[in-house]
Design a protein around this motif. Structure first.
Motif, PDB file in Angstrom:
ATOM      1  N   LEU A  12      -6.982   0.587  -4.382  1.00  0.00           N
ATOM      2  CA  LEU A  12      -7.485  -0.678  -3.870  1.00  0.00           C
ATOM      3  C   LEU A  12      -8.370  -1.341  -4.908  1.00  0.00           C
ATOM      4  O   LEU A  12      -9.052  -0.673  -5.678  1.00  0.00           O
ATOM      5  CB  LEU A  12      -8.290  -0.448  -2.581  1.00  0.00           C
ATOM      6  CG  LEU A  12      -7.556   0.285  -1.451  1.00  0.00           C
ATOM      7  CD1 LEU A  12      -8.509   0.539  -0.291  1.00  0.00           C
ATOM      8  CD2 LEU A  12      -6.348  -0.509  -0.989  1.00  0.00           C
ATOM      9  N   ASP A  13      -8.372  -2.671  -4.909  1.00  0.00           N
ATOM     10  CA  ASP A  13      -9.262  -3.406  -5.801  1.00  0.00           C
ATOM     11  C   ASP A  13     -10.710  -3.145  -5.409  1.00  0.00           C
ATOM     12  O   ASP A  13     -11.047  -3.008  -4.231  1.00  0.00           O
ATOM     13  CB  ASP A  13      -8.977  -4.907  -5.732  1.00  0.00           C
ATOM     14  CG  ASP A  13      -7.631  -5.264  -6.341  1.00  0.00           C
ATOM     15  OD1 ASP A  13      -7.210  -4.557  -7.278  1.00  0.00           O
ATOM     16  OD2 ASP A  13      -7.012  -6.236  -5.876  1.00  0.00           O
TER      17      ASP A  13
ATOM     18  N   THR B  54       0.831  -1.200   0.000  1.00  0.00           N
ATOM     19  CA  THR B  54       0.000   0.000   0.000  1.00  0.00           C
ATOM     20  C   THR B  54       0.864   1.248   0.000  1.00  0.00           C
ATOM     21  O   THR B  54       0.631   2.195  -0.758  1.00  0.00           O
ATOM     22  CB  THR B  54      -0.935   0.013   1.221  1.00  0.00           C
ATOM     23  OG1 THR B  54      -1.761  -1.153   1.206  1.00  0.00           O
ATOM     24  CG2 THR B  54      -1.816   1.251   1.231  1.00  0.00           C
TER      25      THR B  54
ATOM     26  N   THR C  60     -14.588  -2.382  -0.338  1.00  0.00           N
ATOM     27  CA  THR C  60     -14.259  -1.029  -0.790  1.00  0.00           C
ATOM     28  C   THR C  60     -15.407  -0.387  -1.563  1.00  0.00           C
ATOM     29  O   THR C  60     -15.228   0.646  -2.197  1.00  0.00           O
ATOM     30  CB  THR C  60     -13.008  -1.046  -1.690  1.00  0.00           C
ATOM     31  OG1 THR C  60     -13.267  -1.832  -2.872  1.00  0.00           O
ATOM     32  CG2 THR C  60     -11.813  -1.631  -0.951  1.00  0.00           C
TER      33      THR C  60
ATOM     34  N   PRO D  42      -2.095   5.187  -3.190  1.00  0.00           N
ATOM     35  CA  PRO D  42      -2.515   3.789  -3.124  1.00  0.00           C
ATOM     36  C   PRO D  42      -3.882   3.592  -3.756  1.00  0.00           C
ATOM     37  O   PRO D  42      -4.793   4.403  -3.556  1.00  0.00           O
ATOM     38  CB  PRO D  42      -2.557   3.505  -1.619  1.00  0.00           C
ATOM     39  CG  PRO D  42      -1.653   4.521  -1.010  1.00  0.00           C
ATOM     40  CD  PRO D  42      -1.803   5.742  -1.869  1.00  0.00           C
TER      41      PRO D  42
ATOM     42  N   LYS E 187     -10.549   0.495  -9.880  1.00  0.00           N
ATOM     43  CA  LYS E 187      -9.897   0.640  -8.574  1.00  0.00           C
ATOM     44  C   LYS E 187     -10.661   1.647  -7.714  1.00  0.00           C
ATOM     45  O   LYS E 187     -11.484   2.409  -8.181  1.00  0.00           O
ATOM     46  CB  LYS E 187      -8.451   1.126  -8.753  1.00  0.00           C
ATOM     47  CG  LYS E 187      -7.551   0.178  -9.546  1.00  0.00           C
ATOM     48  CD  LYS E 187      -7.189  -1.057  -8.734  1.00  0.00           C
ATOM     49  CE  LYS E 187      -6.161  -1.906  -9.475  1.00  0.00           C
ATOM     50  NZ  LYS E 187      -5.758  -3.084  -8.669  1.00  0.00           N
ATOM     51  N   ARG E 188     -10.336   1.629  -6.437  1.00  0.00           N
ATOM     52  CA  ARG E 188     -10.923   2.573  -5.498  1.00  0.00           C
ATOM     53  C   ARG E 188      -9.793   3.350  -4.823  1.00  0.00           C
ATOM     54  O   ARG E 188      -8.711   2.809  -4.609  1.00  0.00           O
ATOM     55  CB  ARG E 188     -11.755   1.850  -4.417  1.00  0.00           C
ATOM     56  CG  ARG E 188     -12.962   1.139  -4.967  1.00  0.00           C
ATOM     57  CD  ARG E 188     -14.002   2.147  -5.478  1.00  0.00           C
ATOM     58  NE  ARG E 188     -15.239   1.490  -5.884  1.00  0.00           N
ATOM     59  CZ  ARG E 188     -15.509   1.138  -7.144  1.00  0.00           C
ATOM     60  NH1 ARG E 188     -14.611   1.385  -8.090  1.00  0.00           N
ATOM     61  NH2 ARG E 188     -16.643   0.583  -7.454  1.00  0.00           N
TER      62      ARG E 188
END
Length: 237
Positions: free
Chosen positions: A218-219, A79, A224, A216, A236-237
């Motif tokens: 996140l998937d 991350t 999320t 970073p 992505k998020r």
């Protein structure tokens, strides 16, 4: 591509409001001493968001982290790797010190705090209207704080009674952030304006180069789902 709406509840209030009416402030430079206790304090800390309230708050708490602080709190290396190289390297990286002129008597080794061996992990920023700062601080410095952190230093402030120390106000030190994201970044690039792209201050939004700063990602999954989609990577998020 349309601009994402700003999630004011996920933005710290200092960026939007500056807390100028809170004439008292004090900043605690901290290092993580006990990870679980530090996390417990952070989870319970009433960090002031950028949401408007009526009446407005009379005090505010904001928190900022260094890369070393995120590591100390257990943020995974994968991350952290998403952040910009400048953030990860920090202010005391040798080549940056040379570029900034932080050499000789100004070298990081001579700093009262922030030297390579004494980098804060985070700063807790307390703001309050006159007469409210001390009780506000004491209300939020409990057992988790005392167990979780080592206090490096308190940075206290003084009331300048509205005086501008440099004798003038300008658009560089007093920018107007483009919260509505209506300004065309590429248009009129050489026309003077103190309006600055939101992405110069918040990760996930376009900056003055119409780019998105490294951060970073996140998937997108159930955990999320409530987070904002990345404009430059919708999966992505």
């Amino acid at each position: 591509m349309s601009s994402p709406d700003v999630d004011y509840g996920d933005v710290q209030g200092l960026l939007r409001f500056a807390h100028g009416k809170m004439a008292e402030a004090s900043f605690a430079l901290l290092r993580v001493n006990d990870v679980e206790a530090a996390r417990a304090w952070l989870r319970s800390a009433p960090v002031t968001s950028a949401l408007t309230t009526n009446p407005p708050p009379t005090s505010a708490l904001q928190v900022a982290f260094t890369a070393a602080g995120l590591r100390a709190l257990g943020v995974p290396a994968t991350t952290l790797a998403g952040f910009s190289a400048e953030f990860l390297a920090g202010l005391t990286e040798d080549s940056r010190s040379r570029r900034l002129g932080d050499v000789g008597r100004s070298a990081p080794s001579q700093w009262e705090w922030g030297s390579p061996a004494n980098v804060p992990h985070l700063v807790a920023m307390f703001y309050a209207e006159a007469g409210r700062l001390e009780p506000f601080q004491q209300a939020h410095i409990g057992d988790a704080w005392k167990s979780g952190f080592e206090l490096l230093r308190w940075l206290h402030t003084g009331n300048l009674d509205g005086a501008e120390p440099f004798g003038f106000v300008d658009g560089i030190s007093q920018p107007q952030i483009d919260w509505p994201q209506q300004r065309q970044v590429s248009a009129g690039r050489f026309d003077y304006s103190n309006v600055v792209a939101l992405g110069e201050f918040l990760l996930g939004y376009r900056n003055e180069y119409e780019k998105y700063t490294d951060r970073p990602l996140l998937d997108a999954d159930a955990s999320t789902a409530t987070l904002l989609p990345a404009q430059d990577a919708p999966e992505k998020r």
